[in-house]
Structure formats: C-alpha cells, structure tokens
Design a protein around this motif. Structure first.
Motif, PDB file in Angstrom:
ATOM      1  N   LYS A 213     -43.274 -48.783  26.580  1.00 19.67           N
ATOM      2  CA  LYS A 213     -44.214 -49.354  25.615  1.00 19.67           C
ATOM      3  C   LYS A 213     -45.457 -48.479  25.626  1.00 19.67           C
ATOM      4  N   ILE A 215     -49.220 -47.540  24.477  1.00 20.78           N
ATOM      5  CA  ILE A 215     -50.463 -48.105  23.940  1.00 20.78           C
ATOM      6  C   ILE A 215     -51.500 -46.988  23.900  1.00 20.78           C
ATOM      7  N   GLU A 380     -48.246 -70.800  26.872  1.00 26.00           N
ATOM      8  CA  GLU A 380     -49.434 -70.840  26.018  1.00 26.00           C
ATOM      9  C   GLU A 380     -50.003 -72.251  25.959  1.00 26.00           C
ATOM     10  N   SER A 423     -58.265 -51.996  19.425  1.00 25.81           N
ATOM     11  CA  SER A 423     -58.229 -53.416  19.101  1.00 25.81           C
ATOM     12  C   SER A 423     -58.147 -54.254  20.367  1.00 25.81           C
ATOM     13  N   ALA A 424     -58.402 -55.554  20.200  1.00 24.33           N
ATOM     14  CA  ALA A 424     -58.238 -56.488  21.314  1.00 24.33           C
ATOM     15  C   ALA A 424     -56.788 -56.527  21.760  1.00 24.33           C
ATOM     16  N   ASP A 425     -55.858 -56.381  20.806  1.00 22.74           N
ATOM     17  CA  ASP A 425     -54.431 -56.394  21.157  1.00 22.74           C
ATOM     18  C   ASP A 425     -54.086 -55.254  22.106  1.00 22.74           C
ATOM     19  N   ASP A 426     -54.726 -54.097  21.920  1.00 20.06           N
ATOM     20  CA  ASP A 426     -54.446 -52.965  22.806  1.00 20.06           C
ATOM     21  C   ASP A 426     -54.988 -53.217  24.208  1.00 20.06           C
ATOM     22  N   ASN A 428     -55.459 -56.213  25.589  1.00 19.11           N
ATOM     23  CA  ASN A 428     -54.576 -57.230  26.161  1.00 19.11           C
ATOM     24  C   ASN A 428     -53.217 -56.648  26.517  1.00 19.11           C
ATOM     25  N   GLY A 429     -52.716 -55.743  25.675  1.00 18.11           N
ATOM     26  CA  GLY A 429     -51.413 -55.143  25.924  1.00 18.11           C
ATOM     27  C   GLY A 429     -51.364 -54.365  27.225  1.00 18.11           C
ATOM     28  N   TYR A 439     -51.950 -63.489  30.779  1.00 21.67           N
ATOM     29  CA  TYR A 439     -52.627 -63.559  29.478  1.00 21.67           C
ATOM     30  C   TYR A 439     -53.639 -62.421  29.419  1.00 21.67           C
ATOM     31  N   GLY A 440     -53.981 -62.004  28.212  1.00 21.83           N
ATOM     32  CA  GLY A 440     -54.943 -60.931  28.064  1.00 21.83           C
ATOM     33  C   GLY A 440     -56.357 -61.415  28.310  1.00 21.83           C
ATOM     34  N   ASN A 443     -59.353 -63.632  24.961  1.00 24.86           N
ATOM     35  CA  ASN A 443     -58.612 -64.835  24.566  1.00 24.86           C
ATOM     36  C   ASN A 443     -59.588 -65.943  24.174  1.00 24.86           C
TER      37      ASN A 443
END
Length: 447
Positions: A213, A215, A380, A423-426, A428-429, A439-440, A443
C-alpha cells in the motif's frame, strides 16, 4: 527502460540489516517469479546484496531461505501452476525446495560496492546518516549508468538533500518500507518537484508488484510517519515530566505507557514503541528534523540521559527486544527503568504499580484491548460510544487519555496544513497501516 527490464539487475545496499534483509527478500522473490515467467527463462537476473559484514551476509542468506520456505508453503497451489512444465517436481516439498533455490540463486552477496556495478535499480537501507548515504550514492553513481534509479529507505532525511549532494538529477525517490518490510504492507513514497516522472511511475508499478500500500508524502524531514511519531513521543515525554512530581519518573513512564496502550487502544504503549524503534534512533530522527525544520525545536532531556546511560532499546538480530524505558522478558514489558538507581522497577511489584493505578483512577469497565477490536466489523460503533463515555469520565486517566488523543489529532492536522501530507486520509493511512493503530489520529472521536 521498463520495470521488467530494470528488475534484471538490482542492488540492495545495507542488505543484511533489519530493513535491508526484508527489502532483499521481497525483491529476490519478485525477481525469481519474473525469471520463471514464459519468455524470461533465458534472461539473467542478478540481485547484488551488499553489506559491510560478511558474517551478516551469511545470516542474510539463512534468513532468505527460511522466509522463502514460509512463503512457498502458503502459495503451493500457485507454485504448482508456475512449475507445471517440470515433470521432475511432483511432491509439494520438491516444489518448495525448487522455489527456494530459485529465490536464492538470483542473490550475489558481497561486501564490496564495486560488485554492484551496472545495477539498474539501487535500493539503499543503510544507517540514517546523511553523510553515509551521500558517500555511498556518489560511489554508486560512478558505478552505474545514467538510466539507474535510486530508492532510499530513509525515514526522515529530505530526498532533495541527497539528490543535490550527489547530483542524481531527480533520479532518486524516497521508498520508506515499514519494519519488517516482508510483513508490513505500507510503503511511504517521498517525492519533490525534482523527482523524475518516469521514476514516480515505476515506483508505483513496483509497489503493485510487491503488493504494498503506497501512501505519498511531501519531501519534508520526518515525512508523515516519523513526523507524527516523533511529536507523539515527545508529547509523551512532556507528560512524564508533568506527572513526575506526583508519580515519580518511573511511575509516570508506566502511567503514560499504560494509558496510550489501554485507554487509547493501541497495539503497544508509546514507551514500548520507543524501545522497539530504539531510543538512540529516535534521537537521530529528532536531530535530522531539527536540522531542516526551523519552526519548532524538538528536544527532551530524558532521551539524552537515557542515551548517556547506554540504555538504548532497539532489537537484537534475532528480533528479541532490548531493554530501554522498559525491561523485557520474552519480549513482554516486565519493568520500568529508574534513572536515579540505574535499575528496573519490576512490574510484578504491586506496591508501586497499584499506587500508580490508584492515582490514575479506575479504567472504563467496557474497555476492550486492541487485539479484540482490530478485526471487529463493529469497531467504529464501539469507538464512538467509548470515546463519548471517556470524555464524560472525570478520572485522571481519562483526562490524560483525551488530552493525548487531542494532541495526536493536532499533530496530524498540522502535517496536512504544512503540506507534509496531502490529506487527512493520508495521515490516517500511515498510522493505520504502518503503526497498526485501530483508528487514525484525525477523527471525530475527540474535539
């Protein structure tokens, strides 16, 4: 030149180290599989495994063999298809042995960089020291042609610094595998505006081949992973300083480690993670980040004192954990280091551990450990309810946990604001895949 063509001549520098051995294994397996494809059997595949220690290189080959056996045992069905034209291979054991031999056969171990002359792909995994990396890359530039691409496993040093010092004209990319490379899925890919476009594309293609994966991170010291981890660890040290008058220093370390693992539901407490990485390595990364980031000063006296005492943490070659902030027995925490006495307070001594717990207050009754939640499809829902309750809890432990989570979130948001992460997704990833967090950090559980 395509990735398939470049994979015929590869070099790994620092091949027998903790990271280099895993990178060597991944590449050797991929090269062996490529060689076995129809039309490739007459091609010559060579992976130069370079390391300064001949003894370590012997250990590398043993590691490659043992890991290749494990990989073959899990993919016997696929290997049967690959070797279907081999009438001499009937039993599973014969197929596994042949595959292992094919993997090892592409490797050429050596302690002399000159053996890697002509490599088309060079992977560097030496110590996290700019001067050393630059010295090695300069030698490799002379040994290789203009079409060679360089991949550095640096976890903190800006790629542009190496590029400028060596004159690689953008043909170097940060390819930060996480430890151990053979198991961890994450690779942090670090680029800047000088990075060769074809190299970027090839790095993505390689990631797909290796089933990683990827990133992306901007080329700012520490990148995403260490950019968060270093600041997270320094916050833990700051909290220890604040708690020491009431808890004593060992008690504060124990308290913060316990809260970060149990109340924040992480796979290990922050001081166990610091020990895993190595206290001296942690300080090295801080030194790198301080050199290139002028907007903040990262430092804590406790790190310096631990290093001066020779209490460094880290791992032995067999993967066992060395003592650091915590003492380990069978890789499990068994004590906490006391700088004043130079010895460890045993966790089995409930006299002091119960005192710490009393000051922290009772932990939530519905608390679940990380291992019970990591694969839970309803995690979650649990986390929303859990953190809502934790915010209402008035114990010292709950308040420390919420403040810690808020600081972790703040660090993540700053990485996005400063352009380290897109991004926040990166962010957290990286924490989800590289650190196995549940969890990232960015959040809605805390605010």
């Amino acid at each position: 030149m395509s990735l398939d063509e470049k994979l015929t001549r590869v070099a790994v520098l620092g091949a027998a180290g903790k990271m280099g051995s895993g990178i060597t294994l991944l590449l050797a397996q991929q090269m062996a599989l490529a060689k076995l494809q129809p039309g490739n059997k007459d091609k010559y595949y060579r992976l130069d495994a370079i390391d300064v220690s001949d003894r370590a290189l012997d250990g590398l080959l043993q590691y490659i063999r043992s890991q290749a056996v494990k990989a073959a045992e899990k993919t016997t069905v696929q290997l049967r298809e690959i070797y279907k034209d081999r009438d001499d291979l009937v039993e599973n054991g014969e197929i596994i042995n042949e595959y292992v031999n094919d993997v090892v056969s592409v490797i050429r171990p050596a302690s002399d960089l000159a053996q890697a002359k002509g490599a088309l792909l060079v992977f560097e995994a030496v110590l996290e020291k700019l001067e050393l990396k630059v010295e090695i890359f300069k030698k490799m530039k002379q040994l290789c042609g203009p079409d060679t691409y360089f991949f550095t496993n640096t976890s903190s040093i800006p790629i542009k610094e190496m590029d400028a010092a060596v004159g690689l004209d953008g043909k170097i990319i940060g390819y930060h595998f996480y430890n151990p490379p053979a198991v961890q899925k994450l690779v942090e890919v670090i680029t800047n505006d000088r990075t060769d476009k074809d190299l970027k594309s090839m790095a993505n293609d390689l990631g797909k081949l290796l089933r990683k994966k990827l990133i992306p991170s901007n080329d700012i010291a520490g990148f995403i992973g260490n950019g968060h981890f270093i600041r997270d660890g320094l916050h833990a040290l700051k909290v220890v300083t604040e708690l020491t008058p009431a808890f004593t220093e060992p008690g504060a370390i124990y308290a913060v480690n316990k809260i970060t693992q149990e109340l924040l539901i992480r796979p290990m407490g922050i001081f166990q993670l610091l020990d895993y990485v190595g206290i001296e390595v942690f300080q090295w990364i801080i030194d790198v980040m301080n050199k290139y980031i002028s907007s903040e000063s990262m430092h804590h006296d406790l790190l310096v004192k631990m290093i001066d005492k020779g209490v460094l943490g880290g791992q032995r070659p067999d993967g066992s954990q060395k003592d650091g902030f915590l003492k380990y027995e069978k890789n499990r925490p068994a004590g906490v280091y006391d700088l004043k006495t130079g010895s460890y307070l045993p966790l089995s001594d409930e006299t002091w551990t119960n005192s710490v717990q009393t000051k922290l207050g009772p932990f939530p009754k519905d608390l679940k450990p990380w291992k019970n939640l990591i694969a839970d499809p309803n995690k979650e829902k649990f986390l929303v309810s859990y953190f809502n309750d934790l915010k209402q809890n008035k114990t010292m432990a709950a308040e420390l946990a919420i403040k810690y989570a808020m600081r972790s979130k703040e660090i993540g948001l700053t990485l996005v604001k400063d352009g380290v992460a897109a991004s926040a997704d990166d962010v957290n990833g990286v924490l989800l895949n590289g650190f196995f967090h549940l969890y990232g950090p960015i959040n809605d559980y805390v605010s």
